[in-house]
Design an enzyme around this catalytic site. Structure first.
Site, mmCIF file in Angstrom:
data_model
loop_
_atom_site.group_PDB
_atom_site.id
_atom_site.type_symbol
_atom_site.label_atom_id
_atom_site.label_comp_id
_atom_site.label_asym_id
_atom_site.label_seq_id
_atom_site.Cartn_x
_atom_site.Cartn_y
_atom_site.Cartn_z
ATOM 1 C CB CYS A 7 0.422 -4.964 5.145
ATOM 2 S SG CYS A 7 -0.267 -3.967 3.896
ATOM 3 N NE ARG A 13 4.204 -4.977 3.279
ATOM 4 C CZ ARG A 13 4.432 -4.781 4.844
ATOM 5 N NH1 ARG A 13 5.376 -5.604 5.248
ATOM 6 N NH2 ARG A 13 3.965 -3.774 5.465
ATOM 7 C CG ASP A 117 6.832 -1.784 3.200
ATOM 8 O OD1 ASP A 117 6.377 -1.757 1.913
ATOM 9 O OD2 ASP A 117 6.407 -0.617 3.829
HETATM 10 P P1 4NP Z 1 2.197 -1.870 2.836
HETATM 11 O O1 4NP Z 1 3.334 -0.895 2.141
HETATM 12 O O2 4NP Z 1 2.109 -1.869 4.236
HETATM 13 O O3 4NP Z 1 2.578 -3.283 1.955
HETATM 14 O O4 4NP Z 1 0.793 -1.467 2.049
HETATM 15 C C1 4NP Z 1 3.288 0.533 2.378
HETATM 16 C C2 4NP Z 1 2.730 1.382 1.764
HETATM 17 C C3 4NP Z 1 2.644 2.685 2.229
HETATM 18 C C4 4NP Z 1 3.318 3.201 3.171
HETATM 19 C C5 4NP Z 1 4.090 2.227 4.030
HETATM 20 C C6 4NP Z 1 3.947 0.790 3.962
HETATM 21 N N1 4NP Z 1 3.240 4.569 3.633
HETATM 22 O O5 4NP Z 1 4.012 4.969 4.680
HETATM 23 O O6 4NP Z 1 2.406 5.513 3.022
#
Ligand code: 4NP
Length: 146
Positions: A7, A13, A117
């Protein structure tokens, strides 16, 4: 089989996807190894988001020991299947692939759908768990006899 879940941040995720897939594969007696990585660098070295840890623990899956890392080009050689959560992940990973063999390993976890997300919405972690679990079950159904 070796599976990599990908991800953006590798804290919400894909850690869930790693934990759920490993849990289900172990339960099925499959010799599968599952890992996860992010396309972004912000959280490298950190544990998963506490909301993901809790959503997983609520369903009997421990993801608390995972450590965030970034996707590396050698992952294309190390893993048999690279499962991404959304279309941005898909284009980011496809852009790093150098040949058709590498591209053929990459697909969305959900058939033609995305895992949204949950980072900015606390209420989405439990539904995202269920979505990922359904995707993992379908992957197991498709690949367990291969
Ligand atoms: P992930 O969610 O891709 O599901 O881990 C996110 C976690 C952090 C960030 C973006 C998406 N971020 O911009 O810090």
């Amino acid at each position: 089989m070796k599976i990599l879940m990908v991800c953006l941040g590798n804290i919400c995720r894909s850690p869930l996807a790693e934990g759920i897939m490993q849990h289900l594969a172990d339960k099925e007696g499959l010799d599968w190894q599952v890992d996860s990585a992010g396309t972004g660098h912000w959280h490298v070295g950190s544990p998963p988001d506490r909301r993901s840890i809790r959503a997983a623990a609520d369903q009997g899956v421990d993801i608390s020991k995972q450590v965030c890392r970034v996707f590396r080009p050698t992952d294309f050689d190390e893993f048999d299947l690279i499962l991404v959560m959304d279309r941005n992940n898909l284009s980011d990973i496809m852009a790093k692939a150098r040949n058709d063999r590498q591209r053929a390993k990459v697909r969305l976890l959900l058939d033609n759908d995305i895992v949204p997300d949950p980072y900015y919405d606390d209420t989405q972690f439990a539904p995202v768990f269920k979505l990922i679990e359904a995707g993992c079950k379908e992957i197991i159904r498709q690949y367990k006899n291969k």
